[in-house]
Design a protein around this motif. Structure first.
Motif, PDB file in Angstrom:
ATOM      1  N   LYS A  80       0.865  -1.179   0.000  1.00 51.16           N
ATOM      2  CA  LYS A  80       0.000   0.000   0.000  1.00 51.16           C
ATOM      3  C   LYS A  80       0.903   1.230   0.000  1.00 51.16           C
ATOM      4  N   LEU A  81       0.816   2.041  -1.022  1.00 45.08           N
ATOM      5  CA  LEU A  81       1.675   3.225  -1.098  1.00 45.08           C
ATOM      6  C   LEU A  81       0.819   4.471  -1.263  1.00 45.08           C
ATOM      7  N   LYS A  82       1.383   5.577  -0.825  1.00 45.28           N
ATOM      8  CA  LYS A  82       0.679   6.854  -0.941  1.00 45.28           C
ATOM      9  C   LYS A  82       0.609   7.262  -2.411  1.00 45.28           C
ATOM     10  N   LYS A  83      -0.548   7.709  -2.838  1.00 49.52           N
ATOM     11  CA  LYS A  83      -0.637   8.060  -4.255  1.00 49.52           C
ATOM     12  C   LYS A  83      -0.161   9.488  -4.520  1.00 49.52           C
ATOM     13  N   ASP A  84      -0.107   9.838  -5.790  1.00 50.52           N
ATOM     14  CA  ASP A  84       0.436  11.133  -6.229  1.00 50.52           C
ATOM     15  C   ASP A  84       1.896  11.283  -5.812  1.00 50.52           C
ATOM     16  N   SER A  85       2.624  10.184  -5.875  1.00 51.81           N
ATOM     17  CA  SER A  85       4.044  10.246  -5.533  1.00 51.81           C
ATOM     18  C   SER A  85       4.846   9.540  -6.617  1.00 51.81           C
ATOM     19  N   LEU A  86       6.112   9.816  -6.590  1.00 51.56           N
ATOM     20  CA  LEU A  86       7.012   9.173  -7.535  1.00 51.56           C
ATOM     21  C   LEU A  86       8.070   8.448  -6.707  1.00 51.56           C
ATOM     22  N   TYR A  87       8.076   7.128  -6.800  1.00 51.09           N
ATOM     23  CA  TYR A  87       9.009   6.345  -5.993  1.00 51.09           C
ATOM     24  C   TYR A  87      10.107   5.760  -6.877  1.00 51.09           C
ATOM     25  N   SER A  88      11.248   5.471  -6.264  1.00 56.79           N
ATOM     26  CA  SER A  88      12.215   4.652  -6.984  1.00 56.79           C
ATOM     27  C   SER A  88      12.493   3.412  -6.146  1.00 56.79           C
ATOM     28  N   TYR A  89      12.808   2.310  -6.839  1.00 56.36           N
ATOM     29  CA  TYR A  89      12.970   1.038  -6.126  1.00 56.36           C
ATOM     30  C   TYR A  89      13.820   0.082  -6.941  1.00 56.36           C
ATOM     31  N   ASN A  90      14.277  -0.961  -6.277  1.00 54.59           N
ATOM     32  CA  ASN A  90      14.962  -2.076  -6.939  1.00 54.59           C
ATOM     33  C   ASN A  90      14.391  -3.382  -6.397  1.00 54.59           C
ATOM     34  N   PHE A  91      14.512  -4.434  -7.177  1.00 51.90           N
ATOM     35  CA  PHE A  91      14.325  -5.772  -6.625  1.00 51.90           C
ATOM     36  C   PHE A  91      15.672  -6.220  -6.082  1.00 51.90           C
ATOM     37  N   VAL A  92      15.638  -6.930  -4.966  1.00 50.17           N
ATOM     38  CA  VAL A  92      16.885  -7.449  -4.381  1.00 50.17           C
ATOM     39  C   VAL A  92      16.775  -8.965  -4.364  1.00 50.17           C
ATOM     40  N   ILE A  93      17.646  -9.607  -5.112  1.00 43.62           N
ATOM     41  CA  ILE A  93      17.564 -11.056  -5.252  1.00 43.62           C
ATOM     42  C   ILE A  93      18.600 -11.720  -4.364  1.00 43.62           C
ATOM     43  N   ASP A  94      18.162 -12.716  -3.629  1.00 51.02           N
ATOM     44  CA  ASP A  94      19.015 -13.476  -2.700  1.00 51.02           C
ATOM     45  C   ASP A  94      19.748 -12.541  -1.738  1.00 51.02           C
ATOM     46  N   GLY A  95      19.120 -11.422  -1.456  1.00 54.37           N
ATOM     47  CA  GLY A  95      19.674 -10.496  -0.476  1.00 54.37           C
ATOM     48  C   GLY A  95      20.893  -9.742  -0.941  1.00 54.37           C
ATOM     49  N   GLU A  96      21.307  -9.929  -2.191  1.00 50.13           N
ATOM     50  CA  GLU A  96      22.550  -9.241  -2.574  1.00 50.13           C
ATOM     51  C   GLU A  96      22.580  -8.679  -3.990  1.00 50.13           C
ATOM     52  N   VAL A  97      21.746  -9.123  -4.853  1.00 51.80           N
ATOM     53  CA  VAL A  97      21.809  -8.612  -6.223  1.00 51.80           C
ATOM     54  C   VAL A  97      20.678  -7.606  -6.430  1.00 51.80           C
ATOM     55  N   TRP A  98      21.061  -6.371  -6.672  1.00 54.12           N
ATOM     56  CA  TRP A  98      20.065  -5.307  -6.840  1.00 54.12           C
ATOM     57  C   TRP A  98      19.814  -5.118  -8.327  1.00 54.12           C
ATOM     58  N   ILE A  99      18.580  -5.270  -8.744  1.00 54.29           N
ATOM     59  CA  ILE A  99      18.270  -5.086 -10.169  1.00 54.29           C
ATOM     60  C   ILE A  99      17.107  -4.107 -10.329  1.00 54.29           C
ATOM     61  N   ILE A 100      17.024  -3.530 -11.515  1.00 59.31           N
ATOM     62  CA  ILE A 100      15.828  -2.736 -11.794  1.00 59.31           C
ATOM     63  C   ILE A 100      14.706  -3.705 -12.161  1.00 59.31           C
ATOM     64  N   ASP A 101      13.502  -3.236 -12.094  1.00 60.90           N
ATOM     65  CA  ASP A 101      12.349  -4.029 -12.490  1.00 60.90           C
ATOM     66  C   ASP A 101      12.412  -4.204 -14.006  1.00 60.90           C
ATOM     67  N   PRO A 102      12.524  -5.450 -14.492  1.00 66.55           N
ATOM     68  CA  PRO A 102      12.641  -5.631 -15.947  1.00 66.55           C
ATOM     69  C   PRO A 102      11.432  -5.066 -16.704  1.00 66.55           C
ATOM     70  N   ALA A 103      10.318  -4.885 -16.016  1.00 65.10           N
ATOM     71  CA  ALA A 103       9.126  -4.379 -16.702  1.00 65.10           C
ATOM     72  C   ALA A 103       9.067  -2.858 -16.692  1.00 65.10           C
ATOM     73  N   THR A 104      10.057  -2.255 -16.111  1.00 62.69           N
ATOM     74  CA  THR A 104       9.978  -0.813 -15.928  1.00 62.69           C
ATOM     75  C   THR A 104      10.279  -0.071 -17.225  1.00 62.69           C
ATOM     76  N   VAL A 105       9.666   1.089 -17.370  1.00 67.17           N
ATOM     77  CA  VAL A 105      10.016   1.917 -18.522  1.00 67.17           C
ATOM     78  C   VAL A 105      10.817   3.135 -18.077  1.00 67.17           C
ATOM     79  N   ASP A 106      10.707   3.474 -16.829  1.00 69.48           N
ATOM     80  CA  ASP A 106      11.427   4.648 -16.320  1.00 69.48           C
ATOM     81  C   ASP A 106      12.478   4.207 -15.321  1.00 69.48           C
ATOM     82  N   PHE A 107      13.648   4.800 -15.390  1.00 67.80           N
ATOM     83  CA  PHE A 107      14.615   4.519 -14.342  1.00 67.80           C
ATOM     84  C   PHE A 107      15.557   5.702 -14.186  1.00 67.80           C
ATOM     85  N   VAL A 108      16.204   5.769 -13.074  1.00 65.65           N
ATOM     86  CA  VAL A 108      17.189   6.837 -12.823  1.00 65.65           C
ATOM     87  C   VAL A 108      18.491   6.204 -12.377  1.00 65.65           C
ATOM     88  N   GLU A 109      19.576   6.903 -12.633  1.00 68.37           N
ATOM     89  CA  GLU A 109      20.880   6.458 -12.141  1.00 68.37           C
ATOM     90  C   GLU A 109      20.861   6.551 -10.626  1.00 68.37           C
TER      91      GLU A 109
END
Lengths: 206, 209
Positions: free
Chosen positions: B168-197
């Motif tokens: 549940k997230l607050k609406k009208d916001s812009l969030y950034s996030y990563n998936f973290v696999i096995d607690g150590e590999v940080w990846i972007i969401d492969p389905a994402t169209v927007d990303f930032v460095e």
């Protein structure tokens, strides 16, 4: 990089703010320029009105923008950048005004510059002398407002914030902000409209 | 063309609602320019009213000289720190390839997320979903949970099925996030169209609600 998730919904100004903030936090210092361009002018006007001089206003606005840059990591996603920025500005102006008052106890206060000079970033032809006088009357009327009412008027009418952002900057609810603005408009109309009898504080009503 | 009475009505409504349209403002200014009586009596108010019409606020540009001066001061400052931790293995193409080669995460089938407006209120339910059959654990870390890689773990209903989690997230916001696999590999969401460095040589996905 800032393509839209939902093509139906264009990126709003507040989305653009947050993209810029994230880019700065990601190491792109230059991304801060967009925020300075978007809010710098309003910040200068606000500081000029709070501090009583165009030069001091510009100086303060620069310092506030540098402080905001350094504190950007503390910006909470979900809040509004202008509200956050002007909350910093309000605190800054308060402490600087207090410092100025202290030093003025020794030096006599310089005559305040006209509001027209304060609003040096206004585009277009330098408005007529009549308009400059009007602007000065507004500044005098705003300065005479009770403090609580004045702070929201400065954010709304001089910094140009939305009512919601002005409320957030002051840490009050939107309804309370609307009520204060309503009170302010009533007082300002009375003091500015020459055809209305003016009942200032201390005068006999009725 | 507005007359003196119209002007009074506009001011009356402004006092009540704090609103005036750009068109009304134009009419008011036009009247004031031809009616000396109103110009003297209402000039100050007209100035104030102008500040309530959005039209007057726009187009007050910030002088370039001012912007340059601020940017010059900032160039001497250290970069502000974001809340995102330096991930143990930030997402990089090379790291990604190495992991794939080691067959830890051999298959990416795809990922998706869906946002549903919760009825009323100011929150949105967002479903994060990632197909990573070989992963031992998947979590989502973002600025909504202070980049805590253990706070929001995705689950799967069956072996080999997609990892899923609703937040549940607050609406009208812009969030950034990563998936973290096995607690150590940080990846972007492969389905994402927007990303930032993210400043650590990796990227974060952007989620706009």
């Amino acid at each position: 990089m800032t393509r839209n998730n939902d093509p139906e919904r264009p990126l709003s100004e507040s989305d653009l703010d947050i993209v810029a903030i994230k880019r700065v936090l990601g190491g792109d210092r230059e991304a801060y320029r967009a925020l300075v361009e978007r809010y710098g002018g309003a910040l200068v006007r606000y500081c000029a009105v709070r501090l009583g001089s165009a030069e001091e206003g510009e100086d303060a606005a620069q310092e506030i923008l540098v402080r905001a840059f350094k504190a950007l990591g503390g910006f909470r996603v979900g809040s509004s950048f202008p509200a956050w920025l002007f909350a910093i500005a309000a605190n800054f102006a308060k402490s600087r005004a207090a410092r100025a008052r202290k030093s003025q106890e020794r030096a006599p206060r310089a005559a305040p510059e006209s509001i027209d000079a304060l609003e040096s970033t206004r585009p277009g032809p330098a408005e007529s002398a009549l308009e400059a006088m009007d602007a000065e009357r507004v500044a005098a009327a705003v300065a005479a407002l009770p403090r609580e009412t004045r702070s929201i008027v400065e954010l709304r009418y001089f910094a140009g914030l939305s009512v919601a952002d002005a409320a957030e900057a002051l840490g009050i609810g939107e309804e309370a902000a609307k009520a204060r603005l309503f009170r302010a408009r009533k007082i300002l109309r009375k003091s500015l409209d020459s055809e209305q009898p003016f009942f200032g504080p201390g005068s006999i009503q009725g | 063309m507005m007359d003196c009475r119209d002007i009074e009505a506009v001011i009356e409504r402004w006092e009540r609602d704090g609103e005036i349209s750009a068109k009304e403002l134009e009419g008011l200014r036009e009247h004031l320019s031809t009616c000396a009586g109103c110009a003297a009596a209402k000039g100050g108010l007209a100035n104030l009213l102008g500040r309530d019409s959005g039209a007057d606020r726009r187009g007050r540009a910030t002088p370039e000289r001012f912007v340059d001066s601020v940017m010059a001061k900032i160039s001497a400052e250290a970069l502000p720190a974001s809340g995102k931790p330096k991930a143990p293995i930030p997402f990089r193409r090379a790291a990604y390839a190495a992991i794939a080669a080691a067959a830890v995460l051999a298959v990416w089938i795809g990922a998706s997320r869906m946002a549903e407006r919760a009825p009323g209120g100011d929150t949105v339910i967002v479903r994060f979903s990632l197909a990573a059959p070989e992963a031992r654990s998947v979590a989502v870390a973002g600025d909504f949970n202070d980049w805590d890689a253990t706070a929001a773990r995705l689950e799967r209903k069956r072996d080999g099925g997609p990892w899923e989690l609703e937040l549940k997230l607050k609406k009208d916001s812009l969030y950034s996030y990563n998936f973290v696999i096995d607690g150590e590999v940080w990846i972007i969401d492969p389905a994402t169209v927007d990303f930032v460095e993210d400043g650590f040589g990796g990227s974060s996905s952007l989620l706009r609600l």
